[in-house]
Enzyme design. Structure first.
Site, PDB file in Angstrom:
ATOM      1  N   ASP A 149     -85.523-136.716 -62.713  1.00 32.98           N
ATOM      2  CA  ASP A 149     -86.680-137.541 -62.346  1.00 32.98           C
ATOM      3  C   ASP A 149     -86.904-138.679 -63.351  1.00 32.98           C
ATOM      4  O   ASP A 149     -86.177-138.803 -64.352  1.00 32.98           O
ATOM      5  CB  ASP A 149     -87.909-136.623 -62.256  1.00 32.98           C
ATOM      6  CG  ASP A 149     -88.885-137.052 -61.178  1.00 32.98           C
ATOM      7  OD1 ASP A 149     -88.865-138.226 -60.785  1.00 32.98           O
ATOM      8  OD2 ASP A 149     -89.685-136.196 -60.730  1.00 32.98           O
ATOM      9  N   ASP A 204     -92.298-140.895 -53.063  1.00 31.31           N
ATOM     10  CA  ASP A 204     -92.290-139.570 -52.430  1.00 31.31           C
ATOM     11  C   ASP A 204     -92.669-139.619 -50.951  1.00 31.31           C
ATOM     12  O   ASP A 204     -93.499-140.417 -50.529  1.00 31.31           O
ATOM     13  CB  ASP A 204     -93.276-138.644 -53.144  1.00 31.31           C
ATOM     14  CG  ASP A 204     -92.755-138.220 -54.506  1.00 31.31           C
ATOM     15  OD1 ASP A 204     -91.657-138.673 -54.902  1.00 31.31           O
ATOM     16  OD2 ASP A 204     -93.446-137.440 -55.173  1.00 31.31           O
TER      17      ASP A 204
HETATM   18  C1  GLA Z   1     -91.751-136.831 -58.559  1.00 25.31           C
HETATM   19  C2  GLA Z   1     -90.589-136.690 -57.581  1.00 25.31           C
HETATM   20  C3  GLA Z   1     -90.876-135.538 -56.637  1.00 25.31           C
HETATM   21  C4  GLA Z   1     -91.076-134.249 -57.438  1.00 25.31           C
HETATM   22  C5  GLA Z   1     -92.189-134.441 -58.456  1.00 25.31           C
HETATM   23  C6  GLA Z   1     -92.286-133.269 -59.421  1.00 25.31           C
HETATM   24  O1  GLA Z   1     -92.902-137.259 -57.915  1.00 25.31           O
HETATM   25  O2  GLA Z   1     -90.374-137.878 -56.873  1.00 25.31           O
HETATM   26  O3  GLA Z   1     -89.834-135.384 -55.698  1.00 25.31           O
HETATM   27  O4  GLA Z   1     -89.883-133.907 -58.065  1.00 25.31           O
HETATM   28  O5  GLA Z   1     -91.999-135.615 -59.231  1.00 25.31           O
HETATM   29  O6  GLA Z   1     -93.318-133.424 -60.350  1.00 25.31           O
END
Ligand code: GLA
Length: 400
Positions: A149, A204
């Site tokens: 990430d 997301d």
């Molecule tokens: C980010 C990523 C998500 C998830 C969260 C976890 O937002 O894009 O897919 O992994 O972090 O905290």
């Protein structure tokens, strides 16, 4: 003598740098699996992961091609005095190695999550400054997949940070699929082909068909918004390196027709198919959607060519995807709130310049198979007349 030694060390470092690469044998088709985040967020623990691995097998999804069980954020405890990372001992009392052994014993592969910054998005220890150490730990644990990430990465450069973790994984010598999650910020499709196996193209996903959720400093995106953000990216995907429009929300509360449309489109987009629902308590409809082998075959087609939107007509998107043996997948997506009737003439020229393919129904008669009804529904000699409910698809395969 001293000079000779220095030369050898420099040469070794240089050749090591030259040979560092991603694991090339992986992700020949888009990866398929499950990830904890969309349903469980930080509420992860070893019993739930074991039960999910069991359900992956008993539900038939493993047979349909799903392979990876991935724990997302919040599995972490602290680093020890030497800097080695440990799992949260309350949530993972038997440790990660025992859990990964269990997942492997089911014939599945095991994945984990970290972050290029000091902390993950959930505030757990990130890998910054510990990349090689973490890669060795993951190899010892039997990790096969790493989602990496991009939170808390102030002043980090994405090319540098992701190349570092790639090289660290390579040096640890256990093949790991690298999933980049920097939300498309640095346009990874332009540079990450030799670094990662998949890269997120957007922020997301949000569990809604047609919404954008605004949190002020960031947004998350419903299914239609994410589909539209894939525009212009298809030529960057291919065997071993895929665009990732984020994990699936199938089974997390949208209507059945919306789940079906979402899944169909991820298959047209040649996207990773990472289920994000509770596999232990799926409805029959959810199992049928995630497990539809004819639709999955479109996603997993050996050519690895991402589909494209040919046109939009009266709120219906018409998508095409070239498949092996000169087959085509075609998906009519009703974006509107109303049901729609449309007529499609197969003699309409469809030219895919990127894949150098042409759908020539004028010269060739194709059989038409409805991939959700699992039925042959005629040939391309006749006009196609369809009626679709709101937020649904007609997904078909054309075969000579
Ligand atoms: C980010 C990523 C998500 C998830 C969260 C976890 O937002 O894009 O897919 O992994 O972090 O905290």
């Amino acid at each position: 003598m001293k000079r000779k030694l220095i030369f050898i060390v420099v040469a070794l470092i240089f050749t090591d740098q030259l040979s560092a690469q991603k694991f090339e044998s992986l992700a020949k088709t888009p990866p398929m699996g499950w990830n904890s985040w969309n349903k469980f967020a930080c509420d992860v623990n070893e019993d739930m992961i074991r039960q999910t691995a069991d359900a992956m097998v008993s539900s038939g999804l493993k047979d349909a091609g799903y392979e990876y069980i991935v724990i997302d954020d919040c599995w972490h405890g602290m680093r020890d005095s030497l800097g080695f990372i440990h799992p949260d001992a309350k949530r993972f009392p038997n440790g990660i190695k025992a859990l990964s052994d269990y997942v492997h014993s089911k014939g599945l592969k095991f994945g984990i999550y970290s972050d290029a910054g000091n902390q993950t998005c959930g505030g757990r220890p990130g890998s910054r400054g510990h990349e090689y150490q973490d890669a060795i730990t993951y190899a010892q644990w039997g990790v096969d997949y790493l989602k990496y990430d991009w939170c808390n990465t102030d002043n980090l450069n994405a090319v540098g940070a992701y190349t570092t973790i790639r090289d660290a994984l390579f040096a640890a010598k256990r093949p790991v699929l690298l999933s980049m999650c920097e939300w498309g910020t640095s346009k990874p499709w332009l540079w990450a082909k030799d670094v990662a196996h998949i890269w997120r193209t957007t922020g997301d996903i949000y569990n809604c068909f047609d919404c954008i959720k605004d949190y002020g400093t960031w947004k998350s995106f419903g299914v239609l918004a994410i589909i539209d953000m894939q525009d212009g990216l298809r030529e960057y995907a291919g065997i071993g390196h895929w665009n990732d429009p984020d994990m699936l929300e199938v089974g997390n509360g949208m209507k059945v027709n919306e789940d079906r449309a979402h899944f169909s489109m991820w298959c047209m987009l040649t996207a990773p198919l990472i289920a994000g629902n509770d596999l232990r308590s799926m409805s029959k409809e959810t199992t049928e959607i995630l497990g539809n082998k004819e639709v999955i075959a479109v996603n997993q087609d050996a050519l690895g060519i991402q589909g494209f939107k040919q046109e939009m007509r009266d709120s219906v998107d018409i998508w095409f995807k070239p498949l092996k043996d000169n087959d085509w997948a075609v998906c009519f997506l009703n974006r509107s709130q109303k049901s729609k009737k449309i007529q499609f003439d197969w003699k309409t020229p469809v030219v895919d310049k990127f894949a150098k393919r042409e759908l020539n129904a004028d010269k060739t008669v194709y059989k038409i198979r409805d991939l959700w009804l699992h039925k042959n529904i005629g040939t391309t000699e006749k006009l196609l007349n369809i009626e679709m409910q709101s937020h649904d698809v007609l997904m078909i395969r054309l075969t000579k």
